[in-house]
Structures are given as structure tokens and as C-alpha cells.
Scaffold this active site. Sequence first.
Site, PDB file in Angstrom:
ATOM      1  N   HIS A 119       0.603  -1.245  -0.419  1.00 25.92           N
ATOM      2  CA  HIS A 119      -0.125  -0.168  -0.246  1.00 25.92           C
ATOM      3  C   HIS A 119       1.133   1.282  -0.243  1.00 25.92           C
ATOM      4  O   HIS A 119       0.251   2.875  -0.122  1.00 25.92           O
ATOM      5  CB  HIS A 119      -1.158   0.245   1.346  1.00 25.92           C
ATOM      6  CG  HIS A 119      -0.220   0.399   2.660  1.00 25.92           C
ATOM      7  ND1 HIS A 119      -0.006  -0.402   3.734  1.00 25.92           N
ATOM      8  CD2 HIS A 119       0.364   1.310   3.097  1.00 25.92           C
ATOM      9  CE1 HIS A 119       0.527  -0.404   4.284  1.00 25.92           C
ATOM     10  NE2 HIS A 119      -0.228   1.159   4.044  1.00 25.92           N
ATOM     11  N   ASP A 149       0.324  -7.865   1.552  1.00 24.16           N
ATOM     12  CA  ASP A 149       0.580  -5.812   1.770  1.00 24.16           C
ATOM     13  C   ASP A 149       1.906  -6.238   1.945  1.00 24.16           C
ATOM     14  O   ASP A 149       2.987  -4.864   2.859  1.00 24.16           O
ATOM     15  CB  ASP A 149      -0.149  -5.892   2.667  1.00 24.16           C
ATOM     16  CG  ASP A 149      -0.060  -4.033   2.655  1.00 24.16           C
ATOM     17  OD1 ASP A 149       0.059  -3.260   1.115  1.00 24.16           O
ATOM     18  OD2 ASP A 149      -0.192  -3.134   3.363  1.00 24.16           O
ATOM     19  N   SER A 223       4.658   2.803   7.568  1.00 24.44           N
ATOM     20  CA  SER A 223       4.479   1.665   7.419  1.00 24.44           C
ATOM     21  C   SER A 223       5.342   0.878   5.912  1.00 24.44           C
ATOM     22  O   SER A 223       6.063   2.010   5.776  1.00 24.44           O
ATOM     23  CB  SER A 223       2.833   1.807   6.280  1.00 24.44           C
ATOM     24  OG  SER A 223       2.321   1.787   7.054  1.00 24.44           O
TER      25      SER A 223
END
Length: 496
Positions: A119, A149, A223
Site C-alpha cells: 500500500h 501487503d 508502514s
Amino acid sequence: MQRGHFRIAGGFAALLMFLTVLMAGGMAQARPPEGDFADLAEKLLPAVVNISTTQTVKGGQLPEGMPQFPPGSPFEEFFKDFFERQQREGGGKGPPRQISSLGSGFIVDARGYVVTNNHVIADADQVRVILHDNTELEAKIVGRDPEVDIAILKVEPKKPLTAVQWGDSDKLRVGEWTLAIGNPFGLGGTVTAGIVSARGRDINAGRYDDFIQTDASINKGNSGGPLFNKAGDVIGINTAIFSQSGGSIGIGFAVPANLARPVVQQLIEYGRTRRGWLGVQIQSVTDEMVDALGLKQARGALVAKVIPGGPAEKAGIESGDVIVAIDGKPVDTTNALTRAVAESAVGRTISVDLIRKGKTRSVKATLGELEAALASAKAESKAKGDDSRQAPGKNETELADLGLRIAPLNKELRKQYDIKDDVRGVVITDVDPNGPAAQRDVRAGDVIIEVAQSEVRNPDDVTEMLKALKDAKRKVALLQIQRSGEPRFVPVPLKS
């Protein structure tokens, strides 16, 4: 009064804590000594990178990078109104514009392979990697896997880079210290510490959920960054946080290394994932199914369907089997089976322990490739057409114990409920909305294939099986039904 009460309570609590520490003489030793992480952080920081992406959006679109504020904040309403007004005034049109976003990553190969979250780089037109010494390098996306992911980037450094090693996340214990390094809010290399708060978290992100929960401070921009153990090994990839404001409240989630590592290796080698495939459709075992399946407790993965020609069928696995272990490792849930198979290499032979009608047995299965199987199933589904529909047939049989009516399959009923010619069983034509079957979401048009793990071909087979169950004082009838071509087991209570 309340304020005074809280002041007193706070003062008493502080005094009590001081006395407890004084008497215990070492309570503070639960934390590592000062500077314990300094050498480790100095060693690991060069292997962690910042990731900058640029995306071109059409005029009128609300940018994904729009600032986020706590719900109810006046700034949230201001920015929302601002962008919506722009959209209205521009008629949803306007010149394309570029927006930027930031994330984190880490180097797993000195040649320039970088791991991050999918993402972080999704829909990006340009990706740049900023090393710890502020060197900026253009990055190419090697491969990505939305299921877990994860994405792999490749940069071309002038000299070998500092890479990190993978750790064994299965050995993690709740309470162990962890170190998170990343790029929160674009600040650059930032180190935070915390403990493993929990393992095996399912946050409904996907079918492979098995997150490590940590209270190390993780924020927007972290992230894709690594979560380290005290040995300096990567034991997770920081992926998500639980927060109502967008900031850290001490609940962060990381993809475990043992789930991520094979995906990373496949993306580097093939540019895509190649997951193991057993060829079964599964569902959870409920407490109501325990007796009917001959189990002692509700555990394992119940095989609802065996894919024709797949590894499971070749291994002798049957619908109604309950898979309880893979290669000796217990399988307590459907997610556990899904992960165990997906993490195994294509072509590998695994040992499958299962329970069939109360008896335990073990079979060997050679895994196929999940992605190839999905592509084949998609092509087959696209090639199928829809049948026309006509009025249903008659000859219904009332099953008062279940609260439904059934009828033998015929040409008219197959057309009425879009049931393929190769499906065998009896069709449900009516369901009492107040009956036991309705409470289990059984519907008209469902086909009963089995009752108590025995095939049924006509209404008489069903009535005989139900009578046998009642004579044996069973409280639940385990039905296998098929709906829209997909089978599943449904435990339906029998009326007294």
C-alpha cells in the site's frame, strides 16, 4: 470535588509505587538498562530506508494524501469542504496534479532489494528510496503481493548496501522487546521500542492475517518498516495501527517474518507469488458440529468441497474430512490451514492429518500452485452461461424436524434454481421462516447433498437419515448443502 479526588488518588498512587519499588529493590530492572538499544540501533539504521512516491491524479479527484485529522476536528471539516468546493467549481475537471506520500522499507539484499508494504507504493508513478546517508535512488517495482501487503523494490547502488537478516517469528514470546525503525510523518530514520503485546492477531485485513501486535510507537509513514528483535533480526513488517486519530496509541501490527519471508523470496525470484495449493474449500468447525463429525472439540478445518483433479483429491481427502494438522503442526482454525499451505513451496509433499467420521488418518499430498488454480477457475467461470428459468416442479416432502420442504431434482427445478446437471441430491423448495433451518440461513434453492456425512439422492434418503438421527437421540443434523455451486456444511438443530 472530582478534581481534588483525582489529585489525592494520583498522589497516593505515586507514593505507593515509590514504596513498592523501594521495598522490591529492582522493579525497574524489568526495563533494559539505559543505552541498551543504542549499539543495536546504530547497527540497524543504515539498512532502513525512507520511501517517497509520486502519483498523478486527475483534476477533481480528492487526493489520497489529503491531511488527516481526528474525527470531528474543525480542520477535518475545513479541508473536506475546501476540496469538495474545488471539485464543484471545476465541474469535476481540471489539470492533473501530482501528490506525494511517504513510507518506510528495509534492505534484504546488498545488491539493492528493498522490502516495503504494497500500500506504500500502490498506484505510484514514481518511487524513490532515500538511504540513511540521504542518498536518493530511483526504484523499480519488482513485484507486489496485495494479499500480505508486501512489495519488493530494486535500486542500483554504486556500492553494496547494508542488509538485514530475517529472524524466526514463530519463536516470539509475548512480552519480548522489539525495536521499530521507520519514517513516521516524514521525519526520517526514527527508532522506537516496545514489547510484543500479542501474537496471531486477525484484524480482517485478509485471509492470511496472523499479525504481531506491538506497543512500539508506530505512526503514519512507518508502514513497510522493519520490526526487530533484540538480536537485530527482522521479525515483522510494520503494516497497520489501530487508532481513531491517525496517531499511535500503542497498538501496532506487523506481518510476521515467517509469513513474509517466502513471499519476498518469490517476488524477487519470479516477480509474483507462487503459493502452495491443496485444492479444498474449507469452513470452520462449530460446537454444534462436534458430535456429528465424531470430534472431541471444535477445532480443525472442515473440508466442504474437494476440487476435482486437485492435490487433495489425488491424496484421497474427501468432503467432510476435518484437517487437524499439516506436517505434524496443529491446525486449529481455517486460517491456520490456509497459511500453512500457502507458506509451503509448490511441488512439496506434505503430510495431512485428518479425522473422518471419528477416525484419525494421515495422507500425503503434493501441493499445486494457488495462482494457477485461481486463474483456471476464473477462466472456467467466465466461460459458463446462465440457464433460463421456469416454474418449479411438485412432489414436495415436508421435513417438519428441520422446518423445510424438499423435492427430487428434475429438469424444471434445475432451471428454476440454476442448478447444474452434475449436481446430485434434493432441492429445498420452501423454508419455514420460524424453523431451525431458517435460523441457519438455509434457503430455497439450496441442494442437500449429504445428511450426517452420507450421500442422499432422493427425499426418502433424507427422511430415513433424519429418523436414524432421532432414534440415536442426536440433537443436530449435519447437512451438506450446495448454493450457487459452492458446498458448505450446516448444522441444523432437530426439533424435539
